[in-house]
Design a protein around this motif. Structure first.
Motif, PDB file in Angstrom:
ATOM      1  N   SER A 148     -66.042   1.027 -17.738  1.00  0.00           N
ATOM      2  CA  SER A 148     -66.788   2.200 -18.201  1.00  0.00           C
ATOM      3  C   SER A 148     -68.006   1.869 -19.054  1.00  0.00           C
ATOM      4  O   SER A 148     -68.808   2.759 -19.345  1.00  0.00           O
ATOM      5  N   GLU A 179     -53.287   6.913 -20.618  1.00  0.00           N
ATOM      6  CA  GLU A 179     -53.607   8.326 -20.382  1.00  0.00           C
ATOM      7  C   GLU A 179     -54.763   8.770 -21.270  1.00  0.00           C
ATOM      8  O   GLU A 179     -55.666   9.495 -20.828  1.00  0.00           O
ATOM      9  N   THR A 182     -57.975   7.350 -19.949  1.00  0.00           N
ATOM     10  CA  THR A 182     -58.373   8.071 -18.736  1.00  0.00           C
ATOM     11  C   THR A 182     -59.035   9.393 -19.085  1.00  0.00           C
ATOM     12  O   THR A 182     -60.084   9.751 -18.514  1.00  0.00           O
ATOM     13  N   ASN A 183     -58.448  10.138 -20.018  1.00  0.00           N
ATOM     14  CA  ASN A 183     -59.043  11.410 -20.440  1.00  0.00           C
ATOM     15  C   ASN A 183     -60.425  11.195 -21.058  1.00  0.00           C
ATOM     16  O   ASN A 183     -61.353  11.969 -20.813  1.00  0.00           O
ATOM     17  N   THR A 184     -60.562  10.143 -21.863  1.00  0.00           N
ATOM     18  CA  THR A 184     -61.848   9.867 -22.500  1.00  0.00           C
ATOM     19  C   THR A 184     -62.912   9.536 -21.463  1.00  0.00           C
ATOM     20  O   THR A 184     -64.031  10.060 -21.510  1.00  0.00           O
ATOM     21  N   VAL A 185     -62.565   8.659 -20.518  1.00  0.00           N
ATOM     22  CA  VAL A 185     -63.535   8.251 -19.496  1.00  0.00           C
ATOM     23  C   VAL A 185     -63.942   9.425 -18.619  1.00  0.00           C
ATOM     24  O   VAL A 185     -65.124   9.606 -18.290  1.00  0.00           O
ATOM     25  N   LYS A 186     -62.972  10.266 -18.234  1.00  0.00           N
ATOM     26  CA  LYS A 186     -63.255  11.360 -17.301  1.00  0.00           C
ATOM     27  C   LYS A 186     -63.926  12.564 -17.948  1.00  0.00           C
ATOM     28  O   LYS A 186     -64.789  13.202 -17.339  1.00  0.00           O
ATOM     29  N   HIS A 187     -63.539  12.903 -19.171  1.00  0.00           N
ATOM     30  CA  HIS A 187     -63.929  14.200 -19.720  1.00  0.00           C
ATOM     31  C   HIS A 187     -64.737  14.156 -21.020  1.00  0.00           C
ATOM     32  O   HIS A 187     -65.408  15.127 -21.340  1.00  0.00           O
TER      33      HIS A 187
END
Length: 258
Positions: A148, A179, A182-187
């Motif tokens: 990222s 998890e 993942t939330n940080t990278v996506k949203h």
């Protein structure tokens, strides 16, 4: 005159009997209510235990499947790509255009190998069994940084305590961090994340923060990611607390029994 007195006594006796009957009836109702509430409480506790056991079984099944897929990716796909890469070396010629094509092809194979290794690591963190939780979190942070380009820092102030943490608790914390990343990278649209491990009031505290847009008006429990986090933490008896959205970014404190 004497007859009237006898009748009054009889009335008092009847009143006392009636009051005693009412007290007995009220006592019976109260006892029935208490017993019914205890029965309902036992049923609720049994349902909660069943839900926890079911969640634990599902998570264990998921972990076993992840481990199998990760092992297959590493052993089969990874080995096949490595063999292909070695095979291309034998085909290298001295013509300039062939060398350029060879280098491009080899770089693509390297990219695919890195992706396979990353996916395999995410599915089945071999470092967790081989080297421990600290090294696994460090490798996870490095993987997220490579994938990222976010700045990721990890500060473990209690290395010995982290080594003594049981495998189940360590795996649960590792999956929760996955998890969260993942939330940080996506949203979140964040450029930086920090993870730290400290000891607070006899508990291990894992603090995760990013500098993204935060939760805003979104309720924490609505997302599937947060529900997965809650399930994993509940399974190991851990507690968590979310940072006030007004502070900016996203933050969570996770307290785990050593």
């Amino acid at each position: 005159m004497q007859t009237v007195v006898v009748s009054t006594d009889n009335i008092y006796v009847l009143l006392l009997i009636g009051m005693a009957g009412m007290c007995l009836l009220a006592s019976a109702v109260v006892i029935f209510y208490i017993r019914n509430q205890k029965r309902l409480q036992r049923q609720r506790e049994a349902e909660i235990r069943y839900q926890k056991e079911l969640t634990y079984a599902v998570i264990q099944s998921q972990e076993a499947e992840r481990k199998r897929i990760g092992r297959d990716l590493h052993d089969d796909v990874g080995s096949a790509l490595s063999n292909l890469k070695l095979f291309t070396v034998q085909l290298q010629s001295h013509r300039p255009e062939a060398i350029v094509l060879y280098k491009d092809f080899r770089s693509q194979v390297d990219v695919i190998l890195d992706k396979v290794r990353s996916i395999s690591h995410i599915l089945s963190p071999a470092e967790l069994e081989m080297f421990g939780l600290e090294e696994s979190i460090e490798e996870l942070c490095l993987t997220i940084h490579r994938m990222s380009a976010m700045e990721v820092t990890f500060d473990n102030q209690v290395p010995e305590a982290l080594k003594k943490l049981s495998y189940d608790r360590g795996l649960a914390l590792y999956r929760v961090l996955q998890e969260l990343f993942t939330n940080t990278v996506k949203h979140a649209g964040a450029t930086g994340v920090s993870v730290s491990i400290t000891r607070v009031d006899g508990l291990l505290r894992c603090t995760y923060r990013d500098n993204g847009r935060g939760l805003g008006k979104v309720r924490p429990g609505n997302g599937i990611g947060m529900r997965n986090i809650e399930s994993r933490l509940s399974m190991i008896g851990a507690r968590y607390h979310l940072q006030d959205p007004a502070e900016g970014g996203f933050g969570i404190w996770i307290d785990i029994l050593e």
